[in-house]
Design an enzyme around this catalytic site. Structure first.
Site, PDB file in Angstrom:
ATOM      1  N   ILE A  59      50.713  27.151  11.433  1.00  0.00           N
ATOM      2  CA  ILE A  59      51.297  28.325  12.063  1.00  0.00           C
ATOM      3  C   ILE A  59      51.683  29.342  10.988  1.00  0.00           C
ATOM      4  O   ILE A  59      52.234  28.963   9.942  1.00  0.00           O
ATOM      5  CB  ILE A  59      52.581  27.921  12.835  1.00  0.00           C
ATOM      6  CG1 ILE A  59      52.268  26.849  13.882  1.00  0.00           C
ATOM      7  CG2 ILE A  59      53.260  29.143  13.468  1.00  0.00           C
ATOM      8  CD1 ILE A  59      53.503  26.177  14.478  1.00  0.00           C
ATOM      9  N   CYS A  60      51.409  30.628  11.246  1.00  0.00           N
ATOM     10  CA  CYS A  60      51.957  31.697  10.402  1.00  0.00           C
ATOM     11  C   CYS A  60      52.348  32.850  11.326  1.00  0.00           C
ATOM     12  O   CYS A  60      52.542  32.650  12.528  1.00  0.00           O
ATOM     13  CB  CYS A  60      50.982  32.122   9.305  1.00  0.00           C
ATOM     14  SG  CYS A  60      49.529  33.018   9.896  1.00  0.00           S
ATOM     15  N   ARG A  61      52.463  34.056  10.791  1.00  0.00           N
ATOM     16  CA  ARG A  61      52.897  35.171  11.624  1.00  0.00           C
ATOM     17  C   ARG A  61      51.818  35.577  12.620  1.00  0.00           C
ATOM     18  O   ARG A  61      52.075  35.736  13.795  1.00  0.00           O
ATOM     19  CB  ARG A  61      53.282  36.368  10.745  1.00  0.00           C
ATOM     20  CG  ARG A  61      53.922  37.528  11.517  1.00  0.00           C
ATOM     21  CD  ARG A  61      54.175  38.718  10.617  1.00  0.00           C
ATOM     22  NE  ARG A  61      52.935  39.355  10.236  1.00  0.00           N
ATOM     23  CZ  ARG A  61      52.328  40.323  10.933  1.00  0.00           C
ATOM     24  NH1 ARG A  61      52.862  40.769  12.050  1.00  0.00           N
ATOM     25  NH2 ARG A  61      51.196  40.837  10.520  1.00  0.00           N
TER      26      ARG A  61
END
Length: 100
Positions: free
Chosen positions: A64-66
């Site tokens: 997960i990231c932005r």
């Protein structure tokens, strides 16, 4: 190679159904401070190579990231090392679940 992907909504449904998932948030400290998926472990993207011993080739990890692009880069890197990885496309921008 085609990366395996999952949407934020699909991930939320799996968590709500009680599935035990290995989630890793690769954003920077200040981004995570604004909120992350409660079940996720935080390992910054730049720290992934130094933390390979954390990962088990028998497990699947969801990154997960932005927005989904940094986590995709991490997925490509780990896939090349032989790990089972999935990218959460569109990242935390589309996450509507709880955060901590």
């Amino acid at each position: 190679m085609d990366l395996k992907t999952i949407t934020a909504n699909e991930l939320m449904e799996k968590l709500e159904a009680g599935e035990k998932l290995e989630l890793v948030d690769v954003r920077e400290d200040e981004e995570v401070a604004a909120g992350m998926v409660p079940e996720a472990k935080h390992i910054r993207m730049g720290d992934i190579p130094a933390n390979l011993d954390y990962f088990d080739k028998e497990k699947e990890y969801i990154f997960i990231c932005r927005s989904g692009s940094r986590s995709a880069n991490v997925c490509y890197y780990l896939h090349e090392q032989g790990y089972n990885v999935t990218n959460m496309v569109s990242g935390m921008l589309t996450w509507e679940g709880k955060t901590r």
